[in-house]
Design a protein around this motif. Structure first.
Motif, PDB file in Angstrom:
ATOM      1  N   SER A  91     -58.626  73.416  31.112  1.00  0.00           N
ATOM      2  CA  SER A  91     -58.820  73.325  32.564  1.00  0.00           C
ATOM      3  C   SER A  91     -58.778  74.677  33.268  1.00  0.00           C
ATOM      4  O   SER A  91     -59.488  74.882  34.258  1.00  0.00           O
ATOM      5  N   GLN A 127     -61.589  68.765  39.006  1.00  0.00           N
ATOM      6  CA  GLN A 127     -61.000  67.486  38.626  1.00  0.00           C
ATOM      7  C   GLN A 127     -62.062  66.422  38.365  1.00  0.00           C
ATOM      8  O   GLN A 127     -61.919  65.595  37.455  1.00  0.00           O
ATOM      9  N   THR A 155     -51.597  70.233  31.245  1.00  0.00           N
ATOM     10  CA  THR A 155     -51.289  70.391  32.662  1.00  0.00           C
ATOM     11  C   THR A 155     -49.777  70.401  32.837  1.00  0.00           C
ATOM     12  O   THR A 155     -49.061  69.737  32.087  1.00  0.00           O
ATOM     13  N   ASP A 202     -48.569  69.635  35.797  1.00  0.00           N
ATOM     14  CA  ASP A 202     -48.420  68.722  36.930  1.00  0.00           C
ATOM     15  C   ASP A 202     -48.156  67.317  36.382  1.00  0.00           C
ATOM     16  O   ASP A 202     -49.018  66.731  35.730  1.00  0.00           O
ATOM     17  N   SER A 216     -50.695  64.579  34.706  1.00  0.00           N
ATOM     18  CA  SER A 216     -50.483  64.135  33.326  1.00  0.00           C
ATOM     19  C   SER A 216     -50.632  62.627  33.228  1.00  0.00           C
ATOM     20  O   SER A 216     -51.338  62.112  32.356  1.00  0.00           O
TER      21      SER A 216
END
Length: 212
Positions: A119, A138, A159, A161, A165
């Motif tokens: 990402s 995203q 990630t 976050d 997740s």
């Protein structure tokens, strides 16, 4: 890496080893050490994916050089060369706009078992460097996860976050990295330092002297 493989061998966990580059000779060395799951970065085209799949398999399915070393327990595993092709898991990283445009073709390559979405690099490639949470990034990630699962392959991503997740897992991601060792270290040391900085600002009285 060998020490890590030896350590984890005593447990049920499966190691995933990331090579720095998809070089055929380097891949052979990793596999001969006994790496069961290989992760290769920056795979943009089906041609690259096909070359990697061949590098991981013995002839006639590939071009992996005969040896085995630790992987075959130095020749003590009967029929290792006949079993190994089915035992290797090859994961490739798709982390550019080009990789996403070629995703379906990469997924169609025999021998590719999963795709890990990078990402951070993907966000940079899409023009949003440092902002992996951008709506466009995203959207591309979500669509990619669905396509990977539909192709019968394993989608993965990293990630830090927690909400993201859970979102990726709900979309169908099968392996999600949820933290970075360096980030955990930075957070832990920053929190510890802040506690002692606060303590250091509190005046301490001792006899007729005040320290602060």
């Amino acid at each position: 890496m060998l020490a890590h493989l030896q350590t984890i061998a005593a447990y049920d966990s499966q190691p995933v080893c990331r090579v720095p580059v998809g070089d055929t000779a380097l891949i052979k060395q990793y596999l001969d050490l006994g790496v069961p799951n290989l992760l290769v970065p920056m795979v943009d085209t089906p041609e690259q994916a096909r070359a990697l799949a061949q590098a991981c398999r013995y002839p006639p399915r590939g071009i992996r050089g005969m040896a085995g070393a630790r992987a075959s327990r130095w020749g003590r595993i009967p029929g290792y060369a006949q079993q190994a092709n089915a035992q290797i898991c090859l994961l490739v990283q798709a982390e550019t706009r080009l990789a996403m445009s070629n995703l379906d073709a990469i997924l169609a390559v025999e021998g590719i078992d999963g795709v890990f979405i990078g990402s951070a690099d993907l966000s940079a490639s899409l023009g949003h460097a440092g902002d992996a949470g951008h709506a466009e990034v995203q959207s591309v990630i979500e669509y990619a996860i669905v396509r990977i699962r539909k192709a019968g392959k394993a989608p993965g991503i990293l990630t830090v976050d927690l909400a993201l997740s859970r979102h990726y897992l709900e979309l169908g991601a099968l392996f999600v990295a949820v933290g970075l060792d360096t980030q955990l270290l930075v957070r832990g040391t920053t929190e510890l330092l802040s506690q002692f900085r606060t303590l250091a600002t509190v005046p301490l009285e001792h006899g007729d002297k005040t320290y602060g």
